[in-house]
Design a protein around this motif. Structure first.
Motif, short mmCIF file in Angstrom:
data_model
loop_
_atom_site.label_atom_id
_atom_site.label_comp_id
_atom_site.label_asym_id
_atom_site.label_seq_id
_atom_site.Cartn_x
_atom_site.Cartn_y
_atom_site.Cartn_z
N ARG A 153 0.66 -1.08 -0.13
CA ARG A 153 0.18 0.20 -0.19
C ARG A 153 0.86 1.17 0.19
N SER A 154 0.40 2.21 -0.85
CA SER A 154 1.42 3.39 -0.89
C SER A 154 0.70 4.47 -0.21
N ALA A 155 -0.71 4.39 0.17
CA ALA A 155 -1.60 5.42 0.80
C ALA A 155 -2.47 4.78 1.81
N ALA A 156 -2.74 5.30 2.77
CA ALA A 156 -3.92 4.77 3.67
C ALA A 156 -5.42 4.97 2.97
N GLU A 157 -6.50 4.43 3.42
CA GLU A 157 -7.62 4.52 2.96
C GLU A 157 -8.00 5.73 2.69
N ILE B 31 5.10 6.80 5.00
CA ILE B 31 5.28 5.50 5.07
C ILE B 31 6.57 4.94 5.40
N THR B 32 7.71 5.65 4.72
CA THR B 32 9.15 5.27 4.98
C THR B 32 9.68 6.26 5.98
N SER B 33 10.95 5.74 6.53
CA SER B 33 11.90 6.52 7.26
C SER B 33 12.38 7.74 6.89
N PRO B 34 13.01 8.58 7.75
CA PRO B 34 13.86 9.50 7.04
C PRO B 34 15.17 9.24 6.46
N GLN B 35 15.63 8.09 6.60
CA GLN B 35 16.68 7.47 5.85
C GLN B 35 16.41 7.42 4.42
N ALA B 36 15.14 6.68 4.42
CA ALA B 36 14.68 6.28 2.95
C ALA B 36 14.36 7.56 2.06
N ARG B 37 13.89 8.51 2.83
CA ARG B 37 13.32 9.88 2.08
C ARG B 37 14.72 10.61 1.75
N ALA B 38 15.73 10.63 2.50
CA ALA B 38 17.17 11.19 2.14
C ALA B 38 17.45 10.49 0.97
N ASP B 39 17.26 9.34 1.00
CA ASP B 39 17.99 8.57 -0.15
C ASP B 39 17.50 8.75 -1.49
N ALA C 11 -2.75 1.14 -3.91
CA ALA C 11 -1.72 0.31 -4.40
C ALA C 11 -0.71 1.39 -5.04
N ALA C 12 0.44 0.83 -5.01
CA ALA C 12 1.46 1.50 -5.74
C ALA C 12 1.55 1.41 -7.15
N LEU C 13 0.78 0.64 -7.94
CA LEU C 13 0.80 0.58 -9.31
C LEU C 13 -0.66 0.40 -9.72
#
Length: 384
Positions: free
Chosen positions: A180-184, A191-199, A345-347
């Protein structure tokens, strides 16, 4: 009794296992060097070079750092100096034979007295190709194909641009473990961590263009700028921002949208029959059969503007359209250890109506990023 085979100038001689091992080691170093130029060489390729002297000892190395700057071979030869004479050059891409903003690297290698050149990938660009032939004509032994797969993967953006006449497209998305890429209720931050967003910001900075759909612009009002961490390697042009491209068939982008800010250049792609009074640059494109924008035409126009790499973000519908048209070359998924059970969904619709139509991928890398996983994969094609 048969006479042993005699070599002639420019002809490769079968190498021993030890020699092949050393060739692979030196080329692996050249591939790592080439990666140091990611995000700063466009519209040129990333290239790494290692020089060993006549005794096989390391003499010099270099990489192409930025467009218009010295090529990898020139940097490595400068470091090697006279030790290059009679030595071997390991280059991830066939040395160029033409004069552009810099001189031909094949001539630089000849002038330095290099006796052997080992190449990972032949240059597919007809303008620059021919370096290997030039070297062979002057008695230099040339071998092509050492660690070709690794070098191709590191130079995938530029090779796609040259071979297919369009930018290389990386689709990035973030999702929970159940996809899931977003909630209902539509919320998705974060959804993801600060480290993932920095990446993600690091990858944005390495791209020539960031592409998002109008749905994402209306829902999230994103800036779509690259904001790498202060610890990231400095860019030769620190003020550079990727081109922001909004795929907006019906020209619904609000004049107040954050993506139209002065922080970075923006291009809004609309249907050729859409009405708009936007003051930002507008790109008019034909519609596809389903009424959306012709994505092939979009990428062709971006290629004309020397956009080599596209970072596709935001919007399941747009991602589904790119996937359906076979225009996604790499997928980068940030997967969070979280579950939603419902939501977006993401796709979106990607043309797979049955299992037989599934878009199969090959994993390239799985890397922990903060509390998340970054999964890099590429679509299965006839080529791989």
């Amino acid at each position: 009794m048969d006479e042993p085979a005699q070599s002639r100038p420019g002809m490769a001689v079968p190498a021993s296992d030890d020699a092949l091992h050393m060739d692979a080691l030196h080329m692996a170093r050249a591939v790592r060097l080439a990666a140091l130029g990611r995000g700063t060489t466009s519209p040129n390729p990333v290239v790494g070079c290692v020089i060993v002297d006549a005794s096989g000892a390391h003499a010099g190395e270099g990489f192409h750092a930025y467009a218009g700057g010295p090529h990898a071979e020139v940097v490595a030869l400068s470091e090697a100096g006279e030790r290059a004479r009679g030595g071997t050059a390991y280059v991830t891409l066939e040395p160029c034979a033409h004069t552009g903003r810099t001189g031909p690297c094949a001539e630089a290698l000849l002038k330095a007295g290099i006796a052997r050149v080992v190449v990972a990938v032949a240059d597919p660009n007809p303008t620059a190709a021919g370096g290997a032939a030039r070297l062979r004509d002057h008695g230099v032994a040339v071998e092509i194909g050492v660690l070709a797969e690794e070098a191709e993967r590191g130079n995938a953006e530029w090779l796609t641009f040259v071979r297919r006449g369009r930018p290389h497209v990386t689709w990035k998305f973030a999702a929970t473990l159940d996809g899931r890429s977003a909630a209902e209720d539509g919320t998705s931050q974060w959804i993801t961590s600060p480290q993932a967003r920095a990446d993600v910001h690091r990858l944005r900075a390495e791209s020539d263009a960031i592409v998002a759909g109008i749905g994402t612009v209306l829902a999230d009002d994103p800036r779509l700028t690259a904001r790498p961490a202060p610890t990231a390697p400095p860019h030769p042009n620190p003020d550079r921002q990727p081109l922001r491209v909004v795929v907006d068939t019906e020209a619904r982008t609000p004049a107040t949208a954050a993506v139209l800010s002065a922080e970075a250049p923006t291009l809004v792609a609309v249907a050729d029959d859409a009405e708009t009074d936007l003051q930002t640059p507008v790109l008019r494109l034909p519609r596809s059969a389903d009424g959306g924008l012709d994505l092939h035409a979009l990428l062709a126009e971006l290629a004309r503007r020397e956009v080599v790499s596209v970072f596709l973000e935001g919007g399941a519908t747009l991602a589904g359209s790119f996937m359906r048209e076979g225009l996604i070359d790499r997928v980068i998924a940030y997967v969070a250890p979280a579950l939603l059970g419902s939501g977006s969904a993401a796709l979106g619709q990607a043309g797979a109506r049955t299992i037989a139509d599934t878009h199969r991928l090959v994993f390239e890398e799985v890397t922990p990023i903060g509390t998340d996983l970054r999964i890099t994969a590429r679509p299965v094609t006839e080529e791989n």
